[in-house]
Design a protein around this motif. Structure first.
Motif, PDB file in Angstrom:
ATOM      1  N   LYS A   1       7.044   0.861  -4.146  1.00 32.66           N
ATOM      2  CA  LYS A   1       6.786   0.764  -2.709  1.00 32.66           C
ATOM      3  C   LYS A   1       7.260   2.011  -1.972  1.00 32.66           C
ATOM      4  N   LEU A   2       8.238   2.705  -2.537  1.00 36.16           N
ATOM      5  CA  LEU A   2       8.801   3.894  -1.905  1.00 36.16           C
ATOM      6  C   LEU A   2       7.940   5.121  -2.118  1.00 36.16           C
ATOM      7  N   VAL A   3       7.478   5.324  -3.340  1.00 34.14           N
ATOM      8  CA  VAL A   3       6.835   6.573  -3.730  1.00 34.14           C
ATOM      9  C   VAL A   3       5.349   6.532  -3.394  1.00 34.14           C
ATOM     10  N   ARG A   4       4.908   7.549  -2.670  1.00 36.52           N
ATOM     11  CA  ARG A   4       3.491   7.717  -2.328  1.00 36.52           C
ATOM     12  C   ARG A   4       3.043   9.090  -2.815  1.00 36.52           C
ATOM     13  N   GLY A   5       2.910   9.238  -4.140  1.00 32.14           N
ATOM     14  CA  GLY A   5       2.621  10.555  -4.693  1.00 32.14           C
ATOM     15  C   GLY A   5       3.828  11.464  -4.485  1.00 32.14           C
ATOM     16  N   GLU A   6       3.615  12.592  -3.809  1.00 31.70           N
ATOM     17  CA  GLU A   6       4.730  13.490  -3.516  1.00 31.70           C
ATOM     18  C   GLU A   6       5.475  13.074  -2.253  1.00 31.70           C
ATOM     19  N   TRP A   7       4.965  12.073  -1.544  1.00 33.80           N
ATOM     20  CA  TRP A   7       5.598  11.593  -0.318  1.00 33.80           C
ATOM     21  C   TRP A   7       6.459  10.367  -0.612  1.00 33.80           C
ATOM     22  N   ARG A   8       7.417  10.123   0.298  1.00 29.90           N
ATOM     23  CA  ARG A   8       8.271   8.943   0.223  1.00 29.90           C
ATOM     24  C   ARG A   8       8.130   8.155   1.534  1.00 29.90           C
ATOM     25  N   ASP A   9       8.097   6.837   1.397  1.00 24.92           N
ATOM     26  CA  ASP A   9       7.954   5.957   2.558  1.00 24.92           C
ATOM     27  C   ASP A   9       9.346   5.664   3.127  1.00 24.92           C
ATOM     28  N   SER A  10       9.594   6.060   4.355  1.00 22.03           N
ATOM     29  CA  SER A  10      10.918   5.895   4.951  1.00 22.03           C
ATOM     30  C   SER A  10      11.214   4.458   5.356  1.00 22.03           C
ATOM     31  N   GLY A  11      10.157   3.667   5.602  1.00 22.47           N
ATOM     32  CA  GLY A  11      10.375   2.335   6.146  1.00 22.47           C
ATOM     33  C   GLY A  11      10.625   2.344   7.637  1.00 22.47           C
ATOM     34  N   ASP A  12      10.516   3.510   8.274  1.00 26.70           N
ATOM     35  CA  ASP A  12      10.711   3.631   9.718  1.00 26.70           C
ATOM     36  C   ASP A  12       9.389   3.946  10.406  1.00 26.70           C
ATOM     37  N   ARG A  13       9.312   3.569  11.669  1.00 30.04           N
ATOM     38  CA  ARG A  13       8.148   3.917  12.489  1.00 30.04           C
ATOM     39  C   ARG A  13       8.544   5.025  13.446  1.00 30.04           C
ATOM     40  N   ALA A  14       7.580   5.909  13.736  1.00 34.68           N
ATOM     41  CA  ALA A  14       7.894   7.073  14.548  1.00 34.68           C
ATOM     42  C   ALA A  14       6.600   7.696  15.044  1.00 34.68           C
ATOM     43  N   TYR A  15       6.742   8.688  15.913  1.00 34.06           N
ATOM     44  CA  TYR A  15       5.606   9.540  16.268  1.00 34.06           C
ATOM     45  C   TYR A  15       6.114  10.968  16.397  1.00 34.06           C
ATOM     46  N   ILE A  16       5.194  11.903  16.379  1.00 36.84           N
ATOM     47  CA  ILE A  16       5.532  13.324  16.487  1.00 36.84           C
ATOM     48  C   ILE A  16       4.908  13.877  17.761  1.00 36.84           C
ATOM     49  N   ALA A  17       5.685  14.616  18.513  1.00 37.05           N
ATOM     50  CA  ALA A  17       5.203  15.286  19.723  1.00 37.05           C
ATOM     51  C   ALA A  17       5.829  16.667  19.778  1.00 37.05           C
ATOM     52  N   GLY A  18       5.000  17.704  19.879  1.00 37.29           N
ATOM     53  CA  GLY A  18       5.525  19.056  19.923  1.00 37.29           C
ATOM     54  C   GLY A  18       6.286  19.441  18.674  1.00 37.29           C
ATOM     55  N   GLY A  19       5.913  18.849  17.543  1.00 37.23           N
ATOM     56  CA  GLY A  19       6.571  19.167  16.297  1.00 37.23           C
ATOM     57  C   GLY A  19       7.896  18.467  16.085  1.00 37.23           C
ATOM     58  N   GLU A  20       8.318  17.623  17.038  1.00 40.18           N
ATOM     59  CA  GLU A  20       9.601  16.932  16.922  1.00 40.18           C
ATOM     60  C   GLU A  20       9.378  15.443  16.675  1.00 40.18           C
ATOM     61  N   VAL A  21      10.331  14.835  15.987  1.00 33.76           N
ATOM     62  CA  VAL A  21      10.202  13.461  15.523  1.00 33.76           C
ATOM     63  C   VAL A  21      10.894  12.509  16.495  1.00 33.76           C
ATOM     64  N   TYR A  22      10.195  11.433  16.849  1.00 34.72           N
ATOM     65  CA  TYR A  22      10.751  10.388  17.703  1.00 34.72           C
ATOM     66  C   TYR A  22      10.712   9.077  16.919  1.00 34.72           C
ATOM     67  N   ILE A  23      11.880   8.550  16.584  1.00 37.13           N
ATOM     68  CA  ILE A  23      11.970   7.304  15.828  1.00 37.13           C
ATOM     69  C   ILE A  23      11.849   6.134  16.793  1.00 37.13           C
ATOM     70  N   THR A  24      10.956   5.196  16.478  1.00 41.20           N
ATOM     71  CA  THR A  24      10.688   4.096  17.405  1.00 41.20           C
ATOM     72  C   THR A  24      11.151   2.741  16.888  1.00 41.20           C
ATOM     73  N   GLY A  25      11.409   2.615  15.600  1.00 40.67           N
ATOM     74  CA  GLY A  25      11.836   1.327  15.069  1.00 40.67           C
ATOM     75  C   GLY A  25      11.771   1.330  13.560  1.00 40.67           C
ATOM     76  N   ARG A  26      11.998   0.177  12.977  1.00 43.11           N
ATOM     77  CA  ARG A  26      11.990   0.049  11.526  1.00 43.11           C
ATOM     78  C   ARG A  26      10.859  -0.861  11.072  1.00 43.11           C
ATOM     79  N   VAL A  27      10.161  -0.401  10.061  1.00 46.73           N
ATOM     80  CA  VAL A  27       9.133  -1.250   9.480  1.00 46.73           C
ATOM     81  C   VAL A  27       9.793  -2.487   8.883  1.00 46.73           C
ATOM     82  N   LYS A  28      10.842  -2.272   8.126  1.00 47.96           N
ATOM     83  CA  LYS A  28      11.620  -3.379   7.606  1.00 47.96           C
ATOM     84  C   LYS A  28      12.450  -3.926   8.757  1.00 47.96           C
ATOM     85  N   ASP A  29      12.747  -5.145   8.699  1.00 48.36           N
ATOM     86  CA  ASP A  29      13.492  -5.763   9.790  1.00 48.36           C
ATOM     87  C   ASP A  29      14.993  -5.719   9.559  1.00 48.36           C
ATOM     88  N   ILE A  30      15.461  -4.672   8.886  1.00 50.63           N
ATOM     89  CA  ILE A  30      16.899  -4.515   8.698  1.00 50.63           C
ATOM     90  C   ILE A  30      17.552  -4.348  10.068  1.00 50.63           C
TER      91      ILE A  30
END
Length: 941
Positions: free
Chosen positions: A537-566
């Motif tokens: 569930k973690l490995v997506r080819g060369e990518w890793r799934d963080s389990g977090d939700r986010a968006y990118i604006a101006g090249g910077e990361v904004y974390i909005t919540g967790r996919v998992k309900d931890i």
């Protein structure tokens, strides 16, 4: 710490009733939903009966000290189980006074960081121990006791002694070694000793209170079993009980202390090469803190850790005179890797205190920064809030935080309000707003993944709530907009690491679109130890799934919540499904009808643990009994009580059609203030909420379907038009005509796929005479965009690899493109002369000075070839910023998304003078003009 006036006015010694009243008053504030507290006595449990977690205990002790003018020992925070225990501590305490003023030591001389050639943590330690064995590595502030010092040479010697003891017990290469130790100098010797013996350390958090030792050890058994640990290193207070784990874990052969390992007649390991530890070997297993069900151990190699530390060194601009102060627990990656391993690698003095020292008196953290002129210190969001709310003004009189150049805020959701309050509170004490740095990371990336720019106050994005919750679009709104959402930027990814945001189907989304955060880089784990299901569930080819939700604006990361309900609470991860099952077993609670979730406290920004459980009971006395039973189950499982126990009517807890608990919907019910017991009104509210949730879910699915349909339409249009465009450009006889046809065809292509083009600053491109247009390079669409927007007299400089394909070779040659091997300082004289001759012949060129493109936002460094040619030919360069193409077509994707494109031309920049220096000046001026119009970060700084 109280002023003289406060001490003079200190009240009478505490009476049993007065102590109980203080405890009851706090409990009423924390759990206002509870109706009666009359049953509480001096022997009531602080956790089970009063519902106080670790932070609640901190507040209780602070109130006791203020109410009775007595300074309690730090141990009372962990040892007191009832109000009676606190009464006894108060009666044996002493008048409140200034705490132990630790002597400020002289600053150490600067020392070099370990070189890049070091491949393991062991090599790092050996390197430092050989060069400065007597240099102080750690100064441990042991509560109210005397500071303890550990040098590099001393650490190596202690570690070798532990390694020898482990070798006697048969620990060999790859064997897991459990570490259940409190913060102290023994921890580091045990950790590195396990590595020196070839073992793999497995950090476990120690029990917070003696009364919980048995339950705590039982919960840790799952981690030890998963890791396959045969040896557990612990401390004397829990040694006998810990040895009872052998009955539950047949594979656990020995439970020992550091002292036991360090004594004996066996020869001490003389060199690290006794066991050949390699960079790809496991350095340690980082198990998710607080896990009790199916524990997941993140596998981190020495190479992972050193890559992360070196990236942090760049992101934090670590210097030779930096000093670190930390109270973070060593079983947590931020404390273990960021603070300790970082200080070890970069030879930064580490001033260390235990988490208990901080929780008992948060001001000690700040005073340690003051006394040791610390420059770097990190903490979770709740710690900054605790300093604001729990430190009285008299405790920070004379405090100077001006040395603190980077206050990292991570490990749990970052609250913009908490950052604002901390800054406003401590600016009078010299704290700089630009020092506060929200950061993002996770154990699966060793530790750190994104850092904000240095010396910039926290950047907060204010977005439209309705648009974000309905479609996931982070649309900016003015700062004062009512009901807006606010997210803190964690900056761009660290060097060598990448982040992308994908939708539920795994497709990368565009700018300001929320989705699941994936990452890759040299710090990324290969997976979870002996857990192929979780690894898949973690490995997506060369990518890793963080389990977090986010968006990118101006090249910077904004974390909005967790996919998992931890639920992250007080630095620990709490797992809802485990507690939901336990509460469902409470008689009177409807099994399968319990939702557990985290909810931010509007007043503090910290996360509360909320248990929402259905029951048919209506009598208040029965409801109170159920609340207490739920708290008992919570404490038994998690070792901490819930902040809120909400008992609701049947059919209240939202579920999916398949019967799964919808925790996010339950959280919305709770946060909306529409909580109620009973039928009708709440039932209608939940129906409306469910309908709203279905609308939002439907909108997301419609958007996803729309993206797929658009891609199919756009790709179909390109497939149909491309052959006709190729023939229309290749067949006409004249170059001028072919270029005009290409321009019209490119415009028609974008019109066909519904992508509007806009050109700003067109006058800068219409200047007569030869010139070079230097655009940024964000997407393979850039060349087509410029063909559509630029005047037809421009020729493109393209890489020679495009000559290998018949289709592209004929097409580009017919448009007069100039093929070069590489347009850089190392290019051949012939390539340079070819470009200069083209310009001197009256032509104009388009050159991408970045030379390549990357999928992640940001402007790369510029190669010098473009500007050397401009200087030699004496022609101006027009900076051109292209915006929008990256979101439409990423560099590593063929998935077309709808969007718009803007090209913004700056005034032409003419070379001043001749030679290499003139080229450098021209490059820097052009690049600055593009950055000003680009809206993406500077990756070449």
């Amino acid at each position: 710490m109280l002023s003289e006036r406060a001490r003079d006015e200190a009240p009478e010694p505490p009476s049993p009733q007065a102590v109980l009243e203080v405890a009851q008053a706090l409990a009423r504030e924390l759990q206002p939903q509870r109706r009666s507290w009359s049953s509480l006595t001096l022997d009531s449990s602080l956790e089970r009966d009063l519902g106080l977690d670790s932070l609640g205990r901190v507040e209780l002790l602070a109130r006791m000290e203020r109410a009775f003018g007595v300074r309690l020992p730090e141990e009372a925070l962990g040892s007191a189980e009832t109000p009676r225990d606190l009464l006894q501590a108060l009666l044996s305490g002493h008048p409140a006074a200034e705490g132990a003023a630790f002597e400020t030591l002289e600053p150490l001389e600067a020392a070099e960081a370990a070189p890049d050639r070091t491949r393991t943590l062991i090599e790092v330690l050996e390197w430092h121990a050989q060069r400065h064995p007597d240099r102080r590595h750690i100064l441990y502030l042991a509560g109210d006791g005397e500071p303890e010092e550990l040098t590099y040479g001393g650490l190596l010697e202690r570690s070798r002694a532990v390694a020898a003891g482990l070798a006697r017990l048969g620990v060999g290469p790859g064997q897991a070694v459990g570490l259940m130790l409190p913060t102290g100098l023994e921890y580091f010797a045990a950790f590195l000793g396990a590595q020196l013996a070839g073992g793999v350390p497995v950090p476990l958090y120690p029990p917070a209170r003696k009364s919980q030792i048995e339950d705590h050890l039982r919960r840790q058994a799952g981690i030890l079993k998963t890791a396959g640990a045969e040896v557990l290193i612990t401390f004397p207070e829990v040694l006998n009980l810990a040895r009872l784990l052998s009955a539950q874990l047949p594979g656990l052969r020995r439970v020992v202390t550091v002292a036991e390992l360090s004594t004996g007649d066996a020869p001490v390991l003389a060199a690290v090469n006794t066991v050949n530890v390699k960079e790809d070997d496991l350095a340690f297993l980082q198990f998710t803190s607080g896990s009790t069900g199916n524990p997941k151990g993140v596998m981190l190699t020495h190479a992972n850790l050193l890559a992360n530390l070196r990236a942090i060194g760049i992101g934090a601009d670590i210097r030779q005179d930096d000093v670190v102060v930390s109270w973070l627990p060593l079983y947590h990656d931020m404390g273990l890797i960021g603070c300790w391993m970082g200080s070890l690698y970069f030879a930064m003095p580490l001033v260390l205190m235990s988490p208990l020292t901080f929780l008992a008196r948060p001001s000690r953290w700040l005073w340690a920064i003051h006394r040791h002129r610390a420059t770097l210190s990190a903490a979770p969001n709740f710690a900054y809030e605790l300093c604001v709310n729990k430190i009285p003004p008299e405790e920070v009189e004379g405090l100077d935080l001006s040395s603190w150049r980077m206050a990292l805020n991570g490990a749990e959701p970052v609250s913009p309000e908490a950052m604002r309050r901390f800054t406003e509170r401590f600016v009078p004490n010299g704290f700089r707003p630009g020092a506060l740095a929200p950061v993002y990371g996770l154990a699966e990336s060793s530790l750190a993944l994104a850092f904000p720019p240095l010396d910039r106050p926290p950047l907060v994005d204010v977005v439209d709530r309705e648009a974000f919750q309905g479609s996931g679009r982070a649309l900016p709104v003015p700062e004062g907009e009512a009901n807006a959402l606010r997210f803190a930027s964690c900056g761009p990814p660290l060097p060598g690491h990448e982040i992308r945001i994908v939708d539920d189907a795994g497709r990368e989304v565009g700018e300001r679109q929320e989705g699941r955060l994936e990452f890759k880089g040299p710090s990324a784990t290969a997976g979870y130890f002996r857990n192929p299901e979780a690894t898949a569930k973690l490995v997506r080819g060369e990518w890793r799934d963080s389990g977090d939700r986010a968006y990118i604006a101006g090249g910077e990361v904004y974390i909005t919540g967790r996919v998992k309900d931890i639920i992250i609470r007080g630095g620990r991860n709490l797992y809802p499904h485990e507690l939901e099952a336990a509460v469902g077993e409470v008689p009177g609670i409807r099994k399968g009808c319990v939702a557990v979730f985290g909810s931010p406290d509007p007043a503090t920004g910290t996360e509360r643990l909320v248990v929402m459980a259905e029951t048919r009971e209506r009598d208040e006395a029965d409801l109170e009994r159920l609340r207490q039973a739920v708290q008992d189950a919570t404490v038994d499982l998690l070792g901490t009580p819930a902040d809120v126990v909400a008992l609701v009517a049947p059919n209240t807890v939202p579920k999916t059609s398949s019967g799964k608990i919808r925790r996010s919907s339950a959280r919305e019910v709770y946060e909306s203030g529409r909580m109620a017991r009973g039928g009708g009104a709440l039932g209608w509210q939940l129906a409306r909420l469910a309908l709203s949730g279905l609308r939002a879910q439907g909108a997301r699915r419609v958007r996803s379907l729309g993206e797929l349909l658009y891609m199919a339409w756009a790709c179909g249009a390109v497939a149909v038009l491309a052959p006709a465009i190729w023939l229309a450009v290749v067949l006409p006889p004249g170059l001028g005509l072919r270029r005009r046809v290409a321009r019209v065809s490119a415009r028609a292509l974008f019109a066909a796929i519904g992508i509007p083009l806009r050109l700003e600053g067109a006058a800068s491109l219409e200047t007569g005479g030869p010139r070079i247009v230097a655009p940024n390079h964000a997407s393979y669409l850039d060349g087509i965009v410029l063909t559509a927007l630029l005047p037809p007299e421009f020729a493109f400089v393209v890489k020679r690899e495009l000559e290998k394909s018949f289709i592209s070779r004929i097409f580009l040659r017919r448009l007069g493109a100039l093929f070069v091997e590489r347009f850089d300082t190392a290019q051949s004289a012939g390539e340079t002369r070819k470009a200069v001759e083209a310009l001197q012949g009256g032509g104009s060129l388009v050159v991408f000075p970045e030379g390549t493109l990357r999928r992640y936002p940001g402007l790369l460094s510029f190669r010098m070839g473009t500007f050397a040619v401009a200087v030699d030919a004496g022609v101006p360069v027009v900076p051109l910023a292209i915006r929008g193409t990256r979101s439409i077509l990423r560099g590593d994707s063929f998935f077309l998304r709808h969007g718009s494109v803007t090209a913004s031309a700056a005034p032409a920049v003419r070379p001043e003078g001749a030679g290499w220096h003139a080229g450098i000046q021209l490059r820097d001026r052009v690049r600055a003009a593009i950055l000003e119009r680009y809206g993406e970060p500077d990756l070449g700084a």
